[in-house]
Design a protein around this motif. Structure first.
Motif, PDB file in Angstrom:
ATOM      1  N   SER A   1      37.085  43.571  36.151  1.00  0.00           N
ATOM      2  CA  SER A   1      38.543  43.561  36.215  1.00  0.00           C
ATOM      3  C   SER A   1      39.084  44.973  36.027  1.00  0.00           C
ATOM      4  CB  SER A   1      39.116  42.627  35.131  1.00  0.00           C
ATOM      5  OG  SER A   1      38.592  41.322  35.251  1.00  0.00           O
TER       6      SER A   1
ATOM      7  N   GLY B   1      41.251  41.035  39.000  1.00  0.00           N
ATOM      8  CA  GLY B   1      40.287  40.272  38.215  1.00  0.00           C
ATOM      9  C   GLY B   1      40.966  39.323  37.255  1.00  0.00           C
ATOM     10  N   GLU B   2      40.666  39.444  35.957  1.00  0.00           N
ATOM     11  CA  GLU B   2      41.217  38.509  34.974  1.00  0.00           C
ATOM     12  C   GLU B   2      41.542  39.233  33.681  1.00  0.00           C
ATOM     13  OE1 GLU B   2      40.417  33.989  33.339  1.00  0.00           O
ATOM     14  OE2 GLU B   2      38.718  35.139  34.083  1.00  0.00           O
TER      15      GLU B   2
ATOM     16  N   TYR C   1      40.634  36.977  40.829  1.00  0.00           N
ATOM     17  CA  TYR C   1      39.472  37.603  41.453  1.00  0.00           C
ATOM     18  C   TYR C   1      39.520  37.416  42.967  1.00  0.00           C
ATOM     19  CZ  TYR C   1      37.173  38.220  36.924  1.00  0.00           C
ATOM     20  OH  TYR C   1      36.851  38.615  35.647  1.00  0.00           O
TER      21      TYR C   1
ATOM     22  N   ARG D   1      29.709  37.399  37.797  1.00  0.00           N
ATOM     23  CA  ARG D   1      30.482  38.481  37.192  1.00  0.00           C
ATOM     24  C   ARG D   1      29.948  38.854  35.810  1.00  0.00           C
ATOM     25  NH1 ARG D   1      34.888  35.484  39.820  1.00  0.00           N
ATOM     26  NH2 ARG D   1      35.219  34.233  37.942  1.00  0.00           N
TER      27      ARG D   1
END
Length: 228
Positions: free
Chosen positions: A47, A66-67, A101, A175
């Motif tokens: 991320s 991303g997150e 994502y 990931r």
């Protein structure tokens, strides 16, 4: 800081050109930082966040891929805005998670506290605590009783799967364990439920998946092959 986190402390307002930083996490790593306004950011693996080293304008704006989980510092005079692709998330002071994502089908914004307004081109929604917005090019839907625990499980050191398909499970593992996944045979509509610590080894996770008789997992270097 001593625990490895990065924190910006602004002692006085500066003038002149505003400088920007990008903080990025590789696969298999998480990171926490404090923005110049005191906002706390937890970043999941793979991320990034793009932000100014000083918030000088009437708004506080960052861009995320991303997150990330954010606990936004209250400031009624300067709304906080998160940019995710073409989507804007506007807040004053709140706790929320955003997952965006590139290899996921949806962008998900899950609200824990406060209120956020989400705008995606001509679509707009305002969330209340416990709600989640799921969106893509075809969908713009507010889930009223969202699974908040599952949304922020990564921040608390867990994988949580609830009615998750094989591909959904493995996208998270790619990931976190920095692996690639290949499939042999037709994907079955198997749904997984359970939780496992993110400190577990990859072989332990593969053993869990192998409990299902119709799924065979093999590991070769950084590649996982799933046969069904």
């Amino acid at each position: 800081l001593k625990n490895g986190r990065l924190a910006y402390s602004v002692k006085e307002h500066t003038s002149g050109e505003v400088l920007y930083n990008t903080m990025a996490t590789p696969k298999g790593r998480q990171y926490q930082l404090t923005l110049p306004d005191g906002t706390q950011v937890w970043m999941n693996a793979a991320s990034s966040i793009y932000f100014p080293t000083v918030f000088t304008d009437k708004t506080r704006a960052v861009t995320i891929t991303g997150e990330a989980y954010l606990e936004v510092a209250p400031d009624p005079l300067r709304p906080f805005t998160v940019r995710v692709g073409k989507t804007n998330i506007e807040v004053l002071g709140t706790h929320f998670n955003v997952m965006a994502y590139d290899n996921e089908e949806q962008i998900k914004t899950t609200l824990l506290e406060g209120s956020v307004k989400i705008t995606d081109e001509d679509r707009t929604a305002t969330l209340r605590p416990g709600e989640e917005l799921q969106l893509n090019t075809r969908q713009f839907e507010v889930i009223r009783n969202a699974d908040v625990e599952a949304a922020i499980a990564w921040k608390n050191g867990w994988f949580v799967f609830k009615d998750a398909g094989v591909e959904t499970v493995m996208k998270q593992e790619e990931r976190w364990y920095n692996i690639s996944v290949r499939y042999e045979g037709k994907l079955i509509e198997k749904q997984f439920n359970g939780r496992i610590s993110r400190s577990a080894s990859l072989s332990e996770l593969m053993e869990m998946l192998s409990f299902y008789d119709d799924i065979k997992c093999t590991i070769s270097g950084n590649t996982i092959t799933i046969k069904q």
